[in-house]
Write a protein that holds these residues in place. Structure first.
Motif, PDB file in Angstrom:
ATOM      1  N   SER A 530       2.468   8.476  -0.147  1.00 12.62           N
ATOM      2  CA  SER A 530       3.632   7.593  -0.321  1.00 12.62           C
ATOM      3  C   SER A 530       4.871   8.260   0.282  1.00 12.62           C
ATOM      4  O   SER A 530       4.890   9.463   0.525  1.00 12.62           O
ATOM      5  N   GLU A 531       5.870   7.420   0.509  1.00  7.92           N
ATOM      6  CA  GLU A 531       7.164   7.972   0.931  1.00  7.92           C
ATOM      7  C   GLU A 531       8.141   7.767  -0.202  1.00  7.92           C
ATOM      8  O   GLU A 531       8.225   6.670  -0.774  1.00  7.92           O
ATOM      9  N   ALA A 532       8.871   8.838  -0.522  1.00 11.17           N
ATOM     10  CA  ALA A 532       9.882   8.737  -1.578  1.00 11.17           C
ATOM     11  C   ALA A 532      11.159   8.188  -0.978  1.00 11.17           C
ATOM     12  O   ALA A 532      11.687   8.743  -0.017  1.00 11.17           O
ATOM     13  N   VAL A 589       9.030  13.249   1.547  1.00 12.44           N
ATOM     14  CA  VAL A 589      10.467  13.083   1.220  1.00 12.44           C
ATOM     15  C   VAL A 589      11.269  13.136   2.512  1.00 12.44           C
ATOM     16  O   VAL A 589      10.854  13.758   3.493  1.00 12.44           O
ATOM     17  N   ASN A 590      12.409  12.466   2.480  1.00 11.80           N
ATOM     18  CA  ASN A 590      13.297  12.472   3.658  1.00 11.80           C
ATOM     19  C   ASN A 590      14.259  13.650   3.596  1.00 11.80           C
ATOM     20  O   ASN A 590      14.781  14.000   2.537  1.00 11.80           O
ATOM     21  N   LEU A 591      14.462  14.256   4.755  1.00 10.41           N
ATOM     22  CA  LEU A 591      15.379  15.400   4.861  1.00 10.41           C
ATOM     23  C   LEU A 591      16.508  14.984   5.806  1.00 10.41           C
ATOM     24  O   LEU A 591      16.245  14.724   6.978  1.00 10.41           O
ATOM     25  N   LEU A 621       7.413  16.586   4.590  1.00  9.66           N
ATOM     26  CA  LEU A 621       8.851  16.538   4.883  1.00  9.66           C
ATOM     27  C   LEU A 621       9.090  15.666   6.104  1.00  9.66           C
ATOM     28  O   LEU A 621       8.520  15.906   7.169  1.00  9.66           O
ATOM     29  N   GLU A 622       9.942  14.614   5.927  1.00 13.46           N
ATOM     30  CA  GLU A 622      10.248  13.699   7.039  1.00 13.46           C
ATOM     31  C   GLU A 622      11.628  13.996   7.591  1.00 13.46           C
ATOM     32  O   GLU A 622      12.608  14.013   6.850  1.00 13.46           O
ATOM     33  N   LEU A 623      11.647  14.203   8.887  1.00 11.62           N
ATOM     34  CA  LEU A 623      12.944  14.417   9.533  1.00 11.62           C
ATOM     35  C   LEU A 623      13.103  13.388  10.644  1.00 11.62           C
ATOM     36  O   LEU A 623      12.133  13.080  11.331  1.00 11.62           O
ATOM     37  N   MET A 651       7.756  13.581  11.944  1.00 10.96           N
ATOM     38  CA  MET A 651       8.944  13.115  12.642  1.00 10.96           C
ATOM     39  C   MET A 651       9.069  11.626  12.374  1.00 10.96           C
ATOM     40  O   MET A 651       8.185  10.841  12.701  1.00 10.96           O
ATOM     41  N   ASP A 652      10.217  11.301  11.748  1.00  6.52           N
ATOM     42  CA  ASP A 652      10.469   9.926  11.295  1.00  6.52           C
ATOM     43  C   ASP A 652      11.091   9.091  12.418  1.00  6.52           C
ATOM     44  O   ASP A 652      11.727   9.627  13.329  1.00  6.52           O
ATOM     45  N   ASP A 653      10.892   7.804  12.327  1.00  6.52           N
ATOM     46  CA  ASP A 653      11.578   6.855  13.221  1.00  6.52           C
ATOM     47  C   ASP A 653      11.360   7.129  14.706  1.00  6.52           C
ATOM     48  O   ASP A 653      12.256   6.918  15.514  1.00  6.52           O
ATOM     49  N   LEU A 672       3.525  11.904  13.204  1.00  5.65           N
ATOM     50  CA  LEU A 672       4.500  11.140  13.948  1.00  5.65           C
ATOM     51  C   LEU A 672       4.606   9.771  13.289  1.00  5.65           C
ATOM     52  O   LEU A 672       3.612   9.058  13.171  1.00  5.65           O
ATOM     53  N   LYS A 673       5.810   9.456  12.823  1.00  2.14           N
ATOM     54  CA  LYS A 673       5.974   8.140  12.201  1.00  2.14           C
ATOM     55  C   LYS A 673       6.625   7.210  13.216  1.00  2.14           C
ATOM     56  O   LYS A 673       7.783   7.396  13.614  1.00  2.14           O
ATOM     57  N   LEU A 674       5.865   6.240  13.651  1.00  3.99           N
ATOM     58  CA  LEU A 674       6.390   5.318  14.653  1.00  3.99           C
ATOM     59  C   LEU A 674       7.296   4.290  13.984  1.00  3.99           C
ATOM     60  O   LEU A 674       6.954   3.730  12.941  1.00  3.99           O
ATOM     61  N   CYS A 708       2.319   4.415  11.138  1.00  5.74           N
ATOM     62  CA  CYS A 708       3.105   3.294  11.648  1.00  5.74           C
ATOM     63  C   CYS A 708       3.886   2.680  10.506  1.00  5.74           C
ATOM     64  O   CYS A 708       3.315   2.292   9.481  1.00  5.74           O
ATOM     65  N   GLU A 709       5.193   2.614  10.694  1.00  7.39           N
ATOM     66  CA  GLU A 709       6.077   2.098   9.638  1.00  7.39           C
ATOM     67  C   GLU A 709       6.369   0.633   9.864  1.00  7.39           C
ATOM     68  O   GLU A 709       6.373   0.158  11.006  1.00  7.39           O
ATOM     69  N   GLY A 710       6.671  -0.048   8.809  1.00  6.31           N
ATOM     70  CA  GLY A 710       7.187  -1.407   8.908  1.00  6.31           C
ATOM     71  C   GLY A 710       6.173  -2.436   9.350  1.00  6.31           C
ATOM     72  O   GLY A 710       6.521  -3.387  10.035  1.00  6.31           O
TER      73      GLY A 710
HETATM   74 MG    MG Z   1      11.420   8.287   6.154  1.00  4.61          MG
END
Ligand code: MG
Ligand code: C2E
Ligand code: MG
Length: 753
Positions: A530-532, A589-591, A621-623, A651-653, A672-674, A708-710
């Motif tokens: 999960s993502e916080a 978690v987002n940093l 850790l998401e950056l 790596m976020d976004d 890698l988060k697309l 893959c997000e969203g």
């Molecule tokens: Mg994020």
């Protein structure tokens, strides 16, 4: 540099101008005073010189008179002799008498003239001669009337030579002349007597009659006789007339035909109303005192001039350096456009003085989206070059219709004057279009905030603030390039202020809450983590999404506290799951990028997981890529250390901003988060799909997991699964939810223990 300093520099400038005038005036007054003093002294000197030459000329006149009187005496003695013994007048005796008389007197020649006009002459050079008739000559007429006579005459033998001719009558018993005795004296004797040898022989001495006619010219001058020395009207008639008429010595200064200043001294002689005229040029006077005086005055003038020049030079240099400071103070050092201070000054001038009332004025704030990226991808120098080019593009686009300045980094502000309401938008279009053609790998997208000035007395600061509020209102909205200010934007600012005022208290009050959004394994279609995500349970506003406050918290630094709170919540929940005997799914978690600026992230995270004794593999850790851009060196080494400690880095976004495949190769990331946008594009265009495929396959080559997000639709999910996406996160599967719900979702619905 502050407006205060600028106004101080201007005040200094005014003061300097006053000093220059003061000093100039004083020096000019001193010079004028010196000149007057010099003139007075000169006048005095002239009076002294005039009286000096008059004294000297008086001596000459005395000598001349003595000479003439002596000669008359000698002649009269001889005449008296003949009066008492008239027989000697007779031809037989007269020659002998003349010979002895000449020897006694030193005359050049002597003669006896009889009433019939017959003259018997003895000349020292030529001996005895007899002239038949001298009746018509002046001296004969005068003498025979019983008068003494003296005059200067051309020599009978040598016309170039002049003699002094005397005549005295020899009186008979009837008191009538019975003969005349004449005598001639060489002019040299007379000249010697009157000559003035003082003044280095510069003085000339003439004999004139009472009408000013020259009787005898100084032997040092060319022509010897007659002609007037006043032919050139060198002095005013009155001065001359007065001097000629006076029976006392007179003198005056005049300028001759060549402009030479001279003094003329008139001394009456005792004969024929003659006067001695002595003339002396001013330059001939060689008084030491005058030299000293002249030198002193010159020296004084020189010192004055030097002081004046030095003061002026000094002030000029100061003015130049102040102007340079002023330029620096008023100029932006990168683009050489105006800076904020000078923009404020100029804007005030335009609003209150220069612009006619019917002209419309907009203040437009402009910045470039993600300008930092240019500095990061290239270097500072290139970044500065781009800013310079932007400035020249603005300058061309605005032309005569306004001014612009660079306020900071990539923030420019424009004052635009116009009459047609469409003009500001045309200007913005023009600038946007030109910038879009700028040759750079990164696109230059400007955002504009426009404020139409309503009240020209509003402070420039407020006007600029409003334009900036409008600009910020569209920050991050790539499709919208400009926004007009309206009062509601101010309300947004007010809201930000309210948030800032209440955020600390909110954290203490437990208003922030961690939501978890499940991630689904695309192979098994089971939750795999999960993502916080933070939520603000605001007592009045309800649930506030992070987009409303995270950007603000990133600006004011409060994001650090919020992040730490979420990380701790994540650790706590993992700990609880472990304690409850469940197999925890990893939580990411987002940093925020802000962390890297302030603290040692490794140490903090390490301490936190140790506190809850959470195995590192459960915390991801998401950056965002912007963190990598900020300070690549620090970020890289931090991430490497974190990876070594067993944390997973994501790596976020990716694909949202300026991510490049190149970056992917360099950075130590495991996941890698697309970004949603990237995925949408892939679903819409073939080209996008090809890019997506390549990114995924390259990430796979690099052993990077793809999230893959969203994902919102089944089609998207299918496309991505085919492309090789490992994990999916999106509303299609689950929205972010409170922990309790998440636990239900994972542990109940999927029966994951
Ligand atoms: Mg994020
Ligand atoms: P993010 O880290 O990329 O988080 C994913 C965002 O995408 C979340 O928005 C999530 O609700 C949203 N999302 C997920 N699936 C879908 C979908 O199918 N459709 C749509 N439209 N959206 C979806 P959220 O929670 O509003 O968070 C927004 C951003 O705020 C996050 O983007 C993250 O950058 C930031 N953020 C959230 N929580 C934190 C936090 O605790 N710390 C920091 N530093 N940033 C946070
Ligand atoms: Mg994201």
């Amino acid at each position: 540099m502050s407006a205060y300093l600028v106004s101080k520099l201007e005040a200094d400038k005014k003061k300097r101008v006053r000093v220059v005038w003061g000093v100039s005036f004083t020096v000019i007054a001193l010079i004028a005073f010196s000149i007057i003093l010099f003139q007075l002294l000169l006048q005095n000197e002239k009076v002294e010189i005039a009286s000096h030459i008059t004294e000297v000329a008086k001596q000459s006149a005395v000598s001349a008179n003595e000479l003439l009187r002596g000669d008359f005496q000698s002649l009269n003695l001889f005449a008296h002799l003949l009066e008492s013994e008239p027989q000697y007048l007779d031809k037989k005796h007269i020659d002998g008498r003349l010979t002895s008389a000449i020897k006694r007197t030193g005359f050049l020649s002597m003669a006896v003239i009889y009433p019939n006009g017959l003259a018997r002459i003895y000349d020292t050079n030529r001996g005895f001669q007899t002239y038949k008739n001298v009746k018509n000559l002046n001296y004969f007429k005068y003498g025979m009337q019983g008068h003494e006579f003296v005059d200067f005459e051309p020599s009978r033998y040598d016309n170039d030579n002049v003699i002094v001719l005397f005549a005295v009558p020899v009186m008979g018993a009837n008191k009538k002349p019975i003969a005349l005795i004449t005598a001639a004296r060489g002019i040299e004797d007379f000249s010697k007597a009157v000559a003035i040898t003082t003044f280095n022989n510069h003085a000339v001495v003439h004999v004139i009659d009472n009408k000013g006619n020259l009787i005898l010219r100084d032997k040092s001058t060319q022509a010897v006789l007659k002609s007037s020395i006043f032919e050139n009207n060198e002095v005013s008639d009155e001065k001359r007339e007065k001097a000629l008429k006076s029976d006392k010595p007179e003198s005056y200064w005049f300028k001759d035909i060549n402009g030479v200043r001279k003094v003329a001294s008139f001394i009456p002689l005792g004969y024929n109303n003659w006067k001695l005229l002595a003339i002396l040029p001013f330059s001939a006077i060689n008084h030491n005192s005058q030299r000293v005086l002249q030198f002193a005055i010159l020296f004084f003038l020189l010192i004055n001039a030097i002081v004046l020049v030095a003061v002026r030079y000094n002030l000029k240099v100061k003015a130049r350096s102040d102007n340079m400071v002023m330029d620096l103070a008023l100029q932006d050092d990168v683009t050489h456009a105006l800076n904020k201070t000078s923009f404020f000054i100029e804007t005030e001038k335009i609003l209150l003085k220069e612009s006619p009332a019917d002209e419309k004025i907009d203040i437009i704030a402009m910045d470039i989206d993600n300008f930092k990226v240019i500095n990061e991808i290239y270097d500072m120098e290139k970044g500065n070059q781009v800013l310079k080019d932007i400035a020249s593009i603005l300058s061309k686009a605005i032309g005569e219709n306004g001014i612009f300045a660079r306020f900071s980094d990539d923030l420019f502000t424009i004052l635009y004057k116009y009459t047609d309401a469409n003009m500001p938008i045309l200007l913005i279009d023009d600038i946007t279009k030109t910038l879009s053609k700028y040759r750079l790998n990164v696109k230059i997208n400007p955002s504009f905030g426009i404020y139409e000035v309503e009240d020209r007395t509003t402070s420039v600061n407020t006007l600029c603030d409003r334009a900036n509020i409008a600009r910020r209102s569209i920050k991050g909205m790539t499709a919208i390039r400009y926004a007009f200010y309206d009062a509601s934007l101010s309300r947004a600012i007010l809201e930000e202020k309210q948030i800032e005022d209440s955020m600390r208290q909110a954290l203490e009050n437990g208003e922030f809450e961690m939501y978890l959004q499940p991630k689904i394994n695309m192979q098994t279609m089971l939750p795999c983590g999960s993502e916080a995500l933070v939520r603000w349970n605001h007592p009045e506003k309800g649930l506030v999404p992070p987009a409303k406050f995270i950007p603000l918290f990133e600006k004011n630094g409060f994001v650090i506290d919020v992040d730490k709170f979420i990380w701790e919540e994540a650790c706590k929940v993992i700990r609880r799951w472990l304690d409850e005997g469940k197999t925890p799914l990893p939580v990411s978690v987002n940093l925020s990028r802000v962390h890297f600026k302030y603290e040692d992230l490794v140490d903090i995270i390490q301490k936190l997981v140790n506190k809850y004794n959470v195995p590192h593999k459960y915390l991801e850790l998401e950056l965002t890529e912007s963190s990598f851009l900020d300070n690549e060196g620090v970020v890289n080494s931090t991430l490497v250390r974190l990876q070594q400690l067993g944390f997973t880095i994501a790596m976020d976004d990716f694909g949202m901003g300026y991510s490049s495949l190149n970056m992917l190769r360099k950075l130590p990331v495991n996941i890698l988060k697309l970004d949603r946008g990237f995925i949408n594009e892939a679903a819409c265009s073939k080209r996008g799909f090809i890019v997506l495929n390549h990114v995924i396959s390259m990430a796979k080559d690099l052993q990077t997991t793809i999230v893959c997000e969203g994902i919102e639709t089944k089609e998207q999910a299918e496309t991505l699964r085919k492309a090789g996406c490992d994990i999916a996160q999106g509303f299609l599967y689950a929205k972010p939810m409170p922990v309790a719900e998440y636990e239900k979702f994972v542990y109940s619905e999927y029966n994951m223990a």
